[in-house]
Design a protein around this motif. Structure first.
Motif, mmCIF file in Angstrom:
data_model
loop_
_atom_site.group_PDB
_atom_site.id
_atom_site.type_symbol
_atom_site.label_atom_id
_atom_site.label_comp_id
_atom_site.label_asym_id
_atom_site.label_seq_id
_atom_site.Cartn_x
_atom_site.Cartn_y
_atom_site.Cartn_z
ATOM 1 N N ASP A 289 0.850 -1.192 0.000
ATOM 2 C CA ASP A 289 0.000 0.000 0.000
ATOM 3 C C ASP A 289 0.888 1.245 0.000
ATOM 4 O O ASP A 289 1.213 1.784 1.064
ATOM 5 C CB ASP A 289 -0.897 -0.032 1.237
ATOM 6 N N PRO A 290 1.315 1.736 -1.173
ATOM 7 C CA PRO A 290 2.241 2.883 -1.209
ATOM 8 C C PRO A 290 1.633 4.170 -0.667
ATOM 9 O O PRO A 290 2.352 5.006 -0.112
ATOM 10 C CB PRO A 290 2.590 3.005 -2.694
ATOM 11 N N GLU A 291 0.323 4.351 -0.814
ATOM 12 C CA GLU A 291 -0.304 5.572 -0.308
ATOM 13 C C GLU A 291 -0.170 5.662 1.205
ATOM 14 O O GLU A 291 0.193 6.708 1.753
ATOM 15 C CB GLU A 291 -1.782 5.592 -0.701
ATOM 16 N N LEU A 292 -0.456 4.569 1.876
ATOM 17 C CA LEU A 292 -0.346 4.547 3.334
ATOM 18 C C LEU A 292 1.096 4.747 3.767
ATOM 19 O O LEU A 292 1.378 5.498 4.709
ATOM 20 C CB LEU A 292 -0.898 3.223 3.867
ATOM 21 N N LEU A 293 2.018 4.109 3.074
ATOM 22 C CA LEU A 293 3.427 4.235 3.439
ATOM 23 C C LEU A 293 3.918 5.669 3.239
ATOM 24 O O LEU A 293 4.661 6.206 4.072
ATOM 25 C CB LEU A 293 4.269 3.270 2.613
ATOM 26 N N ARG A 294 3.510 6.315 2.147
ATOM 27 C CA ARG A 294 3.918 7.705 1.912
ATOM 28 C C ARG A 294 3.442 8.624 3.026
ATOM 29 O O ARG A 294 4.154 9.544 3.441
ATOM 30 C CB ARG A 294 3.383 8.187 0.564
ATOM 31 N N ALA A 295 2.225 8.390 3.517
ATOM 32 C CA ALA A 295 1.697 9.230 4.593
ATOM 33 C C ALA A 295 2.537 9.090 5.859
ATOM 34 O O ALA A 295 2.835 10.092 6.534
ATOM 35 C CB ALA A 295 0.247 8.850 4.882
ATOM 36 N N VAL A 296 2.943 7.864 6.165
ATOM 37 C CA VAL A 296 3.765 7.660 7.358
ATOM 38 C C VAL A 296 5.145 8.282 7.174
ATOM 39 O O VAL A 296 5.688 8.908 8.097
ATOM 40 C CB VAL A 296 3.894 6.159 7.678
ATOM 41 N N ILE A 297 5.716 8.122 6.001
ATOM 42 C CA ILE A 297 7.041 8.703 5.746
ATOM 43 C C ILE A 297 6.994 10.223 5.880
ATOM 44 O O ILE A 297 7.919 10.844 6.427
ATOM 45 C CB ILE A 297 7.542 8.280 4.356
ATOM 46 N N GLN A 298 5.922 10.842 5.410
ATOM 47 C CA GLN A 298 5.804 12.297 5.556
ATOM 48 C C GLN A 298 5.777 12.699 7.027
ATOM 49 O O GLN A 298 6.457 13.647 7.434
ATOM 50 C CB GLN A 298 4.543 12.806 4.861
ATOM 51 N N ARG A 299 4.990 11.960 7.824
ATOM 52 C CA ARG A 299 4.940 12.283 9.261
ATOM 53 C C ARG A 299 6.299 12.050 9.913
ATOM 54 O O ARG A 299 6.723 12.828 10.785
ATOM 55 C CB ARG A 299 3.849 11.464 9.949
ATOM 56 N N TRP A 300 6.970 10.986 9.507
ATOM 57 C CA TRP A 300 8.301 10.693 10.047
ATOM 58 C C TRP A 300 9.281 11.832 9.739
ATOM 59 O O TRP A 300 9.998 12.303 10.630
ATOM 60 C CB TRP A 300 8.813 9.382 9.454
ATOM 61 N N GLU A 301 9.288 12.275 8.501
ATOM 62 C CA GLU A 301 10.230 13.324 8.115
ATOM 63 C C GLU A 301 9.954 14.626 8.847
ATOM 64 O O GLU A 301 10.891 15.327 9.270
ATOM 65 C CB GLU A 301 10.177 13.520 6.598
ATOM 66 N N ARG A 302 8.692 14.951 9.032
ATOM 67 C CA ARG A 302 8.358 16.178 9.763
ATOM 68 C C ARG A 302 8.670 16.031 11.250
ATOM 69 O O ARG A 302 9.061 17.007 11.910
ATOM 70 C CB ARG A 302 6.886 16.531 9.540
ATOM 71 N N MET A 303 8.505 14.846 11.769
ATOM 72 C CA MET A 303 8.835 14.607 13.172
ATOM 73 C C MET A 303 10.334 14.775 13.406
ATOM 74 O O MET A 303 10.765 15.491 14.320
ATOM 75 C CB MET A 303 8.399 13.201 13.583
ATOM 76 N N VAL A 304 11.145 14.144 12.566
ATOM 77 C CA VAL A 304 12.591 14.219 12.734
ATOM 78 C C VAL A 304 13.103 15.643 12.500
ATOM 79 O O VAL A 304 14.032 16.105 13.170
ATOM 80 C CB VAL A 304 13.280 13.224 11.773
ATOM 81 N N ALA A 305 12.466 16.353 11.576
ATOM 82 C CA ALA A 305 12.934 17.694 11.234
ATOM 83 C C ALA A 305 12.679 18.701 12.342
ATOM 84 O O ALA A 305 13.505 19.602 12.574
ATOM 85 C CB ALA A 305 12.261 18.157 9.941
ATOM 86 N N SER A 306 11.542 18.606 13.038
ATOM 87 C CA SER A 306 11.202 19.714 13.931
ATOM 88 C C SER A 306 10.521 19.316 15.231
ATOM 89 O O SER A 306 10.193 20.195 16.029
ATOM 90 C CB SER A 306 10.281 20.705 13.190
ATOM 91 N N LYS A 307 10.306 18.038 15.495
ATOM 92 C CA LYS A 307 9.569 17.650 16.696
ATOM 93 C C LYS A 307 10.301 16.596 17.530
ATOM 94 O O LYS A 307 9.700 15.880 18.311
ATOM 95 C CB LYS A 307 8.186 17.104 16.303
ATOM 96 N N GLU A 308 11.604 16.525 17.342
ATOM 97 C CA GLU A 308 12.392 15.496 18.015
ATOM 98 C C GLU A 308 13.577 16.144 18.711
ATOM 99 O O GLU A 308 14.233 17.022 18.153
ATOM 100 C CB GLU A 308 12.869 14.471 16.984
ATOM 101 N N TYR A 309 13.868 15.698 19.930
ATOM 102 C CA TYR A 309 15.076 16.156 20.599
ATOM 103 C C TYR A 309 16.310 15.617 19.881
ATOM 104 O O TYR A 309 16.251 14.601 19.194
ATOM 105 C CB TYR A 309 15.079 15.686 22.055
#
Length: 325
Positions: A289-309
């Protein structure tokens, strides 16, 4: 210990996460025996865990009342449910999950090599869970003892599927690492009950605390039963449609504000978000399911970029243990 069990598709890999041979992944986990840590810091820490921390945790489960509550559910003792209270005054409903997490740790340790003391500590706990489980498969000491008749009525704070998810992962550890299926038999009955009531053709139910989703995918990987994969899919797709309501902290707190496929940012309770996305990744790679995976990857990238110590920690807000801006 028995010989570790093969997965249904013939894999002999012993690890917490083992994608099937049909999963859309490039990298696969190493087997438990593929690496040996014989000296240095991590060998020391692993030895302390095996000899000190895990036995100490067993004593804590006894002292804090977690095992007492299961004995109450099994009808072996009489008395009140024991559990701390949250800031609303309600007893914690998820104390069984600590027992399950401890059993999971023991299972993986026994996979490293036999240990009479650990086995002797764990065997009565497994027997206790079997004794506490109802004839219909239900197993949750909080509702069996403290809230009888209220099972599966508190979507927001009941934690029933969260707690069951940790039991599933304990069962998988014992099955894969120790070749022991006692917990797996308990789990299959409990999951069958959930599937019958809240599966694709059941009542629309979702737990306020994600966790069971990734556990169900791993159960599918272990047993080959496609209904476990479908139940995981059903629970993931239901989230984000307002089933949980606003609660004390708002729908974003439990990621029920927008569907998993489209929510752009990690929000709300950090533990819930990460559990949810782990389950979404597992489902996406097993179902292609590439659509579902893309959504998670987007959240992951935003988390690592600005919401992670910098050290990797999450959840900067004291209120509700949530992600910050």
């Amino acid at each position: 210990n028995s010989t570790p069990q093969k997965l249904y598709n013939g894999s002999t890999t012993v690890a917490p996460v083992v994608p099937t041979d049909r999963a859309s992944v490039r990298l696969r986990p190493l087997d438990l025996d593929a690496v040996h840590v014989e000296s240095g810091l991590w060998a020391e820490r692993r030895n302390v865990s095996r000899r000190v921390s895990i036995p100490h945790a067993r004593a804590q489960l006894e002292g804090a009342g977690n095992l007492w509550n299961l004995r109450l559910a099994a009808g072996l003792v009489d008395g009140p449910y024991r559990g701390s209270r949250d800031d609303s005054g309600a007893s914690f409903p998820f104390l069984d999950s600590d027992v399950h997490k401890w059993l999971e740790a023991v299972g993986w340790e026994l996979g490293q090599g036999p240990d009479r003391d650990l086995s002797a500590a764990a065997d009565p706990v497994i027997d206790l869970l079997a004794a506490a489980q109802r004839d219909d498969g239900y197993l949750d000491s909080y509702f069996q003892v403290s809230q009888p008749g209220q099972e599966f009525t508190d979507l927001q704070w009941g934690h029933e599927l969260y707690t069951l998810g940790h039991l599933v992962q304990a069962a998988i550890a014992w099955h894969r690492a120790a070749g022991d299926d006692r917990l797996l038999r308990i789990v299959e009955r409990a999951v069958d009950l959930v599937d019958a009531r809240f599966g694709p053709r059941g009542r629309a139910f979702v737990d306020g605390h994600p966790e069971i989703e990734m556990a169900l995918v791993e159960l599918y990987r272990t047993t080959g039963e496609s209904r476990h994969l479908e139940l995981a899919r059903t629970l993931l797709e239901r989230r984000g449609h307002g089933l949980l309501g606003e609660g004390r902290f708002g729908a974003r707190y439990w990621q029920d504000h927008e569907p998993v496929r489209s929510a752009p940012d990690p929000v709300g309770h950090a533990v819930r978000q990460v559990y949810l996305d782990c389950g979404a990744v597992d489902l996406a790679v097993e179902t292609g399911d590439p659509e579902l995976l893309r959504a998670v990857i987007q959240r992951w990238e935003r988390m690592v970029a600005s919401k992670e110590y910098l050290k990797g920690a999450l959840g900067s807000q004291h209120r509700a243990a949530s992600f910050g801006d």
